[in-house]
Motif scaffolding. Structure first.
Motif, PDB file in Angstrom:
ATOM      1  N   HIS A 103     -11.760  -9.559 -67.071  1.00  0.00           N
ATOM      2  CA  HIS A 103     -12.205  -9.262 -65.549  1.00  0.00           C
ATOM      3  C   HIS A 103     -12.255  -7.680 -65.078  1.00  0.00           C
ATOM      4  O   HIS A 103     -12.755  -7.289 -64.123  1.00  0.00           O
ATOM      5  CB  HIS A 103     -11.364 -10.073 -64.839  1.00  0.00           C
ATOM      6  N   LEU A 104     -11.790  -6.656 -65.986  1.00  0.00           N
ATOM      7  CA  LEU A 104     -11.577  -5.495 -65.603  1.00  0.00           C
ATOM      8  C   LEU A 104     -12.986  -4.856 -65.846  1.00  0.00           C
ATOM      9  O   LEU A 104     -13.125  -3.565 -65.395  1.00  0.00           O
ATOM     10  CB  LEU A 104     -10.571  -4.631 -66.162  1.00  0.00           C
ATOM     11  N   CYS A 105     -13.735  -5.480 -66.619  1.00  0.00           N
ATOM     12  CA  CYS A 105     -14.916  -4.776 -67.641  1.00  0.00           C
ATOM     13  C   CYS A 105     -15.992  -4.681 -66.216  1.00  0.00           C
ATOM     14  O   CYS A 105     -16.196  -5.632 -65.473  1.00  0.00           O
ATOM     15  CB  CYS A 105     -15.475  -5.475 -68.351  1.00  0.00           C
ATOM     16  N   CYS A 106     -16.711  -3.614 -66.209  1.00  0.00           N
ATOM     17  CA  CYS A 106     -17.870  -3.237 -65.195  1.00  0.00           C
ATOM     18  C   CYS A 106     -19.093  -4.234 -65.758  1.00  0.00           C
ATOM     19  O   CYS A 106     -19.643  -3.921 -66.639  1.00  0.00           O
ATOM     20  CB  CYS A 106     -18.180  -1.801 -65.342  1.00  0.00           C
ATOM     21  N   ARG A 107     -19.505  -4.905 -64.782  1.00  0.00           N
ATOM     22  CA  ARG A 107     -20.484  -5.858 -65.095  1.00  0.00           C
ATOM     23  C   ARG A 107     -21.714  -5.317 -65.522  1.00  0.00           C
ATOM     24  O   ARG A 107     -22.462  -5.578 -66.193  1.00  0.00           O
ATOM     25  CB  ARG A 107     -20.881  -6.926 -64.101  1.00  0.00           C
ATOM     26  N   CYS A 238      -4.167  -3.510 -52.855  1.00  0.00           N
ATOM     27  CA  CYS A 238      -4.406  -3.951 -54.060  1.00  0.00           C
ATOM     28  C   CYS A 238      -4.737  -2.699 -54.999  1.00  0.00           C
ATOM     29  O   CYS A 238      -5.441  -1.651 -54.748  1.00  0.00           O
ATOM     30  CB  CYS A 238      -5.400  -4.972 -53.910  1.00  0.00           C
ATOM     31  N   ARG A 239      -4.621  -2.645 -56.377  1.00  0.00           N
ATOM     32  CA  ARG A 239      -5.306  -1.841 -57.327  1.00  0.00           C
ATOM     33  C   ARG A 239      -6.270  -2.286 -57.633  1.00  0.00           C
ATOM     34  O   ARG A 239      -6.441  -3.371 -58.470  1.00  0.00           O
ATOM     35  CB  ARG A 239      -4.207  -1.316 -58.669  1.00  0.00           C
ATOM     36  N   MET A 240      -7.574  -1.498 -57.422  1.00  0.00           N
ATOM     37  CA  MET A 240      -8.965  -2.045 -57.559  1.00  0.00           C
ATOM     38  C   MET A 240      -9.568  -1.334 -58.683  1.00  0.00           C
ATOM     39  O   MET A 240      -9.348  -0.047 -58.917  1.00  0.00           O
ATOM     40  CB  MET A 240      -9.644  -2.299 -56.362  1.00  0.00           C
ATOM     41  N   PRO A 241     -10.266  -2.011 -59.683  1.00  0.00           N
ATOM     42  CA  PRO A 241     -11.165  -0.964 -60.597  1.00  0.00           C
ATOM     43  C   PRO A 241     -12.184  -0.184 -59.893  1.00  0.00           C
ATOM     44  O   PRO A 241     -12.704  -0.512 -58.947  1.00  0.00           O
ATOM     45  CB  PRO A 241     -12.057  -2.145 -61.320  1.00  0.00           C
ATOM     46  N   GLU A 242     -12.187   1.030 -60.088  1.00  0.00           N
ATOM     47  CA  GLU A 242     -12.794   2.093 -59.290  1.00  0.00           C
ATOM     48  C   GLU A 242     -14.449   1.885 -59.343  1.00  0.00           C
ATOM     49  O   GLU A 242     -14.862   2.138 -58.605  1.00  0.00           O
ATOM     50  CB  GLU A 242     -12.584   3.520 -60.156  1.00  0.00           C
ATOM     51  N   LEU A 245     -15.329  -0.030 -56.607  1.00  0.00           N
ATOM     52  CA  LEU A 245     -15.520   0.474 -55.173  1.00  0.00           C
ATOM     53  C   LEU A 245     -16.875   1.240 -55.191  1.00  0.00           C
ATOM     54  O   LEU A 245     -17.241   1.267 -54.225  1.00  0.00           O
ATOM     55  CB  LEU A 245     -14.260   1.716 -55.358  1.00  0.00           C
ATOM     56  N   ALA A 246     -17.470   1.567 -56.442  1.00  0.00           N
ATOM     57  CA  ALA A 246     -18.640   2.390 -56.487  1.00  0.00           C
ATOM     58  C   ALA A 246     -19.733   1.102 -56.009  1.00  0.00           C
ATOM     59  O   ALA A 246     -21.125   1.744 -55.840  1.00  0.00           O
ATOM     60  CB  ALA A 246     -19.023   2.857 -57.719  1.00  0.00           C
ATOM     61  N   VAL A 253     -12.474   0.689 -47.275  1.00  0.00           N
ATOM     62  CA  VAL A 253     -11.099   0.788 -47.775  1.00  0.00           C
ATOM     63  C   VAL A 253     -10.934   2.344 -47.695  1.00  0.00           C
ATOM     64  O   VAL A 253     -11.461   3.116 -47.747  1.00  0.00           O
ATOM     65  CB  VAL A 253     -11.050   0.161 -49.074  1.00  0.00           C
ATOM     66  N   VAL A 254      -9.433   2.481 -47.942  1.00  0.00           N
ATOM     67  CA  VAL A 254      -8.885   3.797 -48.140  1.00  0.00           C
ATOM     68  C   VAL A 254      -8.080   3.769 -49.372  1.00  0.00           C
ATOM     69  O   VAL A 254      -7.151   2.904 -49.424  1.00  0.00           O
ATOM     70  CB  VAL A 254      -7.877   4.149 -46.692  1.00  0.00           C
ATOM     71  N   ARG A 255      -7.991   5.041 -50.121  1.00  0.00           N
ATOM     72  CA  ARG A 255      -7.463   5.122 -51.363  1.00  0.00           C
ATOM     73  C   ARG A 255      -6.092   5.480 -50.783  1.00  0.00           C
ATOM     74  O   ARG A 255      -5.987   6.508 -49.921  1.00  0.00           O
ATOM     75  CB  ARG A 255      -8.151   5.903 -52.362  1.00  0.00           C
ATOM     76  N   LEU A 256      -5.220   4.974 -51.617  1.00  0.00           N
ATOM     77  CA  LEU A 256      -3.872   5.342 -51.151  1.00  0.00           C
ATOM     78  C   LEU A 256      -3.214   6.753 -51.957  1.00  0.00           C
ATOM     79  O   LEU A 256      -3.682   6.670 -53.111  1.00  0.00           O
ATOM     80  CB  LEU A 256      -2.660   4.500 -51.300  1.00  0.00           C
TER      81      LEU A 256
END
Length: 305
Positions: A103-107, A238-242, A245-246, A253-256
């Motif tokens: 699920h981490l893979c970029c589609r 949450c930690r999201m795959p970068e 976000l693109a 959202v705001v990056r912590l």
């Protein structure tokens, strides 16, 4: 019902239209001019209508012929595809293969190779299954797929690099953590964490945990799409795959800025769960995925990354 016409006759008519003359079609089909004239006249007799007329020494299709061609062209194309698929099946090409994807893979990393594969192997369907954590490993160890994209190498299975995913912590703009210039572990512990569930865990095995999971409260979801919705709603961080976000409106959202480590990277790999028993089509898709990954990561020569 017995058919009056043949595919060869329709192919002849299509080629005359494409070439603009019977002579040009004869050269293209490697047949004599006389043979094509006979075939066309025979087709006209069978259909009971004129298909070609001569205008200024050129063979021109009638309006009726052009109307029929709109149906004949896809019919001939389907016949060619049928022969190609039959040839592939005779060579042992699979009718269906399964690609398991962590699920981490970029589609988007899959789309180009899949498009090229579908053009080359029209007789092979592709099932794509999303996995996570223990499900990713089990898809390989139990041979649930023909090829797999995994986040950690699995014992006794060779792998090739496929990409690197950067995980970044995010919250909604209205979340209390978004107002902090530097976020500490103590700050995180006091707020709800959105976590993606281990889809492969059984009741007896328990779920596998990855990353920082020390918050007192958690919201556990099935995938990153649900996690994104939860973060935007202000439920938690949450930690999201970068790359996710693109693909969305990152202004939501705001990056912590975490004190002592704001992001971490997860390497992805390609592997063949069935090893030497992998079929022709699966190996072809593997090669297309690998070539695309090498180009994307800047090493088209295939040298180690």
């Amino acid at each position: 019902m017995k058919l009056k016409t043949t595919l060869e006759q329709w192919l002849t008519l299509i080629e005359v239209d494409r070439a603009g003359s019977i002579q040009g079609a004869a050269q293209s089909l490697n047949k004599s001019h006389t043979t094509l004239i006979y075939a066309l006249r025979k087709l006209e007799q069978q259909l009971g209508m004129e298909l070609i007329r001569i205008e200024q020494r050129r063979s021109v299709l009638t309006d009726e012929a052009r109307a029929l061609l709109r149906r004949a062209i896809p019919m001939v194309a389907q016949a060619r595809t049928l022969e190609m698929v039959s040839n592939q099946m005779a060579q042992g090409v699979e009718s269906e293969i399964t690609l398991t994807v962590d699920h981490l893979c970029c589609r988007q990393w899959l789309m180009g190779p899949l498009a090229r594969f579908s053009r080359q192997y029209r007789g092979t369907s592709v099932q794509i299954r999303e996995t996570s954590l223990s499900a990713t490993e089990r898809a390989v160890t139990e041979g649930e797929g023909d090829l797999a994209i995994i986040n950690l190498p699995v014992g006794n299975h060779l792998t090739d690099p496929f990409g690197v995913v950067t995980m970044v912590p995010v919250v909604a703009p209205n979340h209390p953590l978004s107002r902090l210039e530097s976020v500490t572990i103590s700050d995180l512990i006091a707020h709800t964490q959105v976590v993606v569930r281990d889809l492969g865990a059984s009741k007896t095995e328990g779920e596998r945990d990855v990353g920082w999971l020390r918050s007192e409260l958690r919201i556990t979801v099935d995938n990153f799409d649900h996690a994104w919705d939860a973060v935007r709603a202000g439920i938690g961080f949450c930690r999201m795959p970068e790359h996710r976000l693109a693909e969305v409106d990152s202004s939501q959202v705001v990056r912590l800025a975490l004190d002592g480590g704001g992001a971490y990277q997860v390497p992805l790999h390609l592997t063949l769960p069935k090893g030497e028993q992998t079929g022709v089509a699966a190996r072809a898709l593997y090669q297309l995925l690998l070539e695309d990954a090498q180009s994307r990561m800047g090493r088209p020569d295939g040298a180690p990354i």
